[in-house]
Enzyme design. Structure first.
Site, short mmCIF file in Angstrom:
data_model
loop_
_atom_site.label_atom_id
_atom_site.label_comp_id
_atom_site.label_asym_id
_atom_site.label_seq_id
_atom_site.Cartn_x
_atom_site.Cartn_y
_atom_site.Cartn_z
N SER A 191 134.44 48.69 94.04
CA SER A 191 133.64 46.76 93.10
C SER A 191 133.30 46.49 94.56
O SER A 191 133.61 46.42 95.10
CB SER A 191 135.00 46.67 92.87
OG SER A 191 134.67 45.19 92.66
N LYS A 249 130.39 49.36 91.56
CA LYS A 249 130.45 48.91 90.33
C LYS A 249 129.88 47.93 90.96
O LYS A 249 130.07 47.31 91.93
CB LYS A 249 131.59 48.49 89.59
CG LYS A 249 132.31 47.17 89.53
CD LYS A 249 134.00 46.99 88.13
CE LYS A 249 134.60 45.51 89.24
NZ LYS A 249 135.75 46.06 87.82
N ASP A 297 130.94 44.44 86.37
CA ASP A 297 131.28 43.17 85.76
C ASP A 297 131.11 41.92 85.85
O ASP A 297 131.29 40.93 87.39
CB ASP A 297 132.45 43.65 87.23
CG ASP A 297 134.18 43.25 86.74
OD1 ASP A 297 133.95 42.85 85.58
OD2 ASP A 297 135.33 43.24 87.00
N ASP A 316 139.05 44.33 80.84
CA ASP A 316 139.95 44.12 82.14
C ASP A 316 140.88 42.60 81.36
O ASP A 316 141.52 43.53 80.93
CB ASP A 316 138.51 43.45 82.97
CG ASP A 316 139.36 43.75 84.22
OD1 ASP A 316 140.90 43.74 84.09
OD2 ASP A 316 138.88 44.00 85.52
O1 OSB Z 1 137.64 42.63 87.49
O2 OSB Z 1 138.21 44.31 88.56
C1 OSB Z 1 137.92 43.09 88.80
C2 OSB Z 1 139.00 42.07 92.42
C3 OSB Z 1 140.05 40.86 92.07
C4 OSB Z 1 140.02 40.77 90.22
C5 OSB Z 1 139.28 41.21 89.70
C6 OSB Z 1 138.35 42.59 89.93
C7 OSB Z 1 138.74 42.96 91.06
C8 OSB Z 1 137.76 43.93 91.66
C9 OSB Z 1 137.85 44.63 92.96
O3 OSB Z 1 136.55 43.81 91.23
C10 OSB Z 1 138.43 45.91 92.80
C11 OSB Z 1 139.77 46.49 94.01
O4 OSB Z 1 138.10 47.11 95.20
O5 OSB Z 1 140.54 46.17 93.86
MG MG Z 2 137.34 43.89 86.69
#
Ligand code: OSB
Ligand code: MG
Length: 412
Positions: free
Chosen positions: A183, A209, A236, A289
């Site tokens: 991410s 992502k 996202d 999510d």
């Molecule tokens: O929405 O997935 C999310 C991190 C903190 C809060 C929400 C999200 C995220 C990430 C990072 O997208 C995911 C990771 O690498 O742990």
């Molecule tokens: Mg998310």
């Protein structure tokens, strides 16, 4: 028709006749957590640790450079007096921006409402024989899922160590390796975003992502697609888009041109209904999510998307901390698997311990898309254990008893 398409098509038929919910509840009822000989809970302890991110992470809701994780240890004793201690992680954000929790609320709920249940002199704990027994202790607490999850995680680790098997096997998970995605946080420019994407591509992750928000969406995606036409790419929105804002809807519809694997949580974090309405207007699958907090929510969205005949446009991200329990996550994954809805494991920028637990979770057959298991480089300046290593976009599921984390520095 591939097997998942056949399952979705069958589910859509069942939804029309009103039978689908009953079937999904049956899947849940037939799934029983592992039962074991009685184990006494001797104690649970909590260790908050502030950890500095290697690089600040930015989402539509804010930017942060450090996190306070709350590690929980739990000691169980079997009937022969043999003791075993497990460890789990609660991984809230520093601010109540993603959900209503922060590390302060997590610590308050733990100290005021959860820990006292483990130490009530007037009501000594009865030995437990499954995760259900543990849940009875604090199951009455509504919400506060991030506060609860560390306790259940510590129980699974302890039980795995007691039985000499990895946690993934306690849940019947069968994968020996899991696919890895990453991410990427918001970056100031498309160039800076591309640099991160290049880095992730070099790392060999299976999918990328990126975070988006209104005004910082289509141009990022366009730049990435020009350079990487075939990359498995998703975005996202972290609840930043509004269905009643025509510019927002236009941008989301424009994303249809870039064959994204999914758009994650564009609308409000407690919304499912309007996501369905959005899903009627755009072709890219919607991944939920923030708004899936339990099995009921998962059943609701499967039923409503199926009734519309657009079950192929639904994906569910399961984060065990967000749904409060690994077991709740296992149930959601099984339910989705039964109807051909894809699932992947999201992340909360966990430490190496929480990420390892997520890898065990991703070993379930129903978790069938790459999860947010790695960062671009390391997550933390100083982690509390050795992070699992991804090789060619795959992480091997640990085979040691419990979580199988190595070089843990939290002492207990
Ligand atoms: O929405 O997935 C999310 C991190 C903190 C809060 C929400 C999200 C995220 C990430 C990072 O997208 C995911 C990771 O690498 O742990
Ligand atoms: Mg998310």
């Amino acid at each position: 028709m591939n097997p998942a398409e056949a399952l979705r098509s069958h589910a859509q038929e069942l939804a029309k006749s009103g039978e689908l919910r009953k079937q999904l509840l049956k899947v849940k009822e037939n799934l029983k957590p592992i039962e074991h000989s009685p184990m006494k809970i001797l104690d649970a302890r909590v260790f908050p640790i502030e950890m500095e991110l290697e690089k600040a992470f930015e989402t539509s809701f804010g930017r942060f450079d450090r996190m306070t994780k709350v590690f929980v240890t739990m000691t169980l004793e079997d009937q022969d007096g043999k003791k075993v201690t497990g460890i789990g992680e609660s991984s809230p954000l520093p601010f109540p921006w993603y959900d209503g929790e922060s590390h302060e609320t997590v610590l308050t709920v733990i100290n005021k409402h959860i820990l006292p249940k483990f130490r009530d002199e007037e009501k000594p704990l009865k030995p437990i024989m499954s995760v259900e027994g543990l849940k009875q202790l604090y199951g009455g607490i509504v919400g506060n899922n991030m506060a609860k999850v560390g306790f259940e995680a510590a129980y699974w680790d302890a039980l795995g160590k007691h039985l000499g098997i990895p946690v993934s096997q306690l849940w019947g998970a069968t994968r020996t390796e899991v696919e890895v995605g990453t991410s990427i946080g918001l970056e100031a420019t498309a160039e800076a975003m591309l640099e991160k994407v290049d880095q992730a591509v070099e790392q060999g992750v299976k999918r990328i992502k990126i975070k988006i928000k209104p005004g910082r969406d289509v141009y990022y995606v366009k730049a990435i697609r020009e350079k990487y036409p075939l990359l498995m790419l998703q975005v996202d929105g972290n609840a930043a888009y509004d269905l009643d804002n025509p510019e927002h809807v236009t941008a989301l519809a424009e994303l249809d041109d870039y064959h994204l694997t999914m758009i994650e949580q564009p609308l409000n974090n407690d919304d499912r209904h309007y996501h369905l309405e959005l899903s009627r207007k755009i072709r890219t699958p919607i991944c939920l999510d923030e708004s899936i907090l339990n099995v009921r929510h998962a059943i609701e969205v499967i039923e409503t998307w199926a009734k519309e005949g657009i079950l192929d446009r639904l994906v569910i991200n399961i984060k065990p901390p967000r749904v409060g329990e690994f077991w709740e996550g296992v149930q959601i994954a099984k339910i989705c698997e039964a109807v051909g809805v894809p699932v992947w494991c999201g992340g909360m920028l966990e430490s190496a311990l929480g990420k390892t637990a997520n890898v065990h979770f991703s070993a379930l057959s129903g978790v069938n898309m790459p999860g947010d298991h790695v960062s671009q480089g390391k997550y933390y300046k100083k982690d509390i254990a050795d992070p699992l290593e991804a090789v060619n976009g795959l992480i091997a599921v640990p085979t040691e008893p419990g979580w199988g984390v190595k070089n843990l520095t939290v002492s207990f």
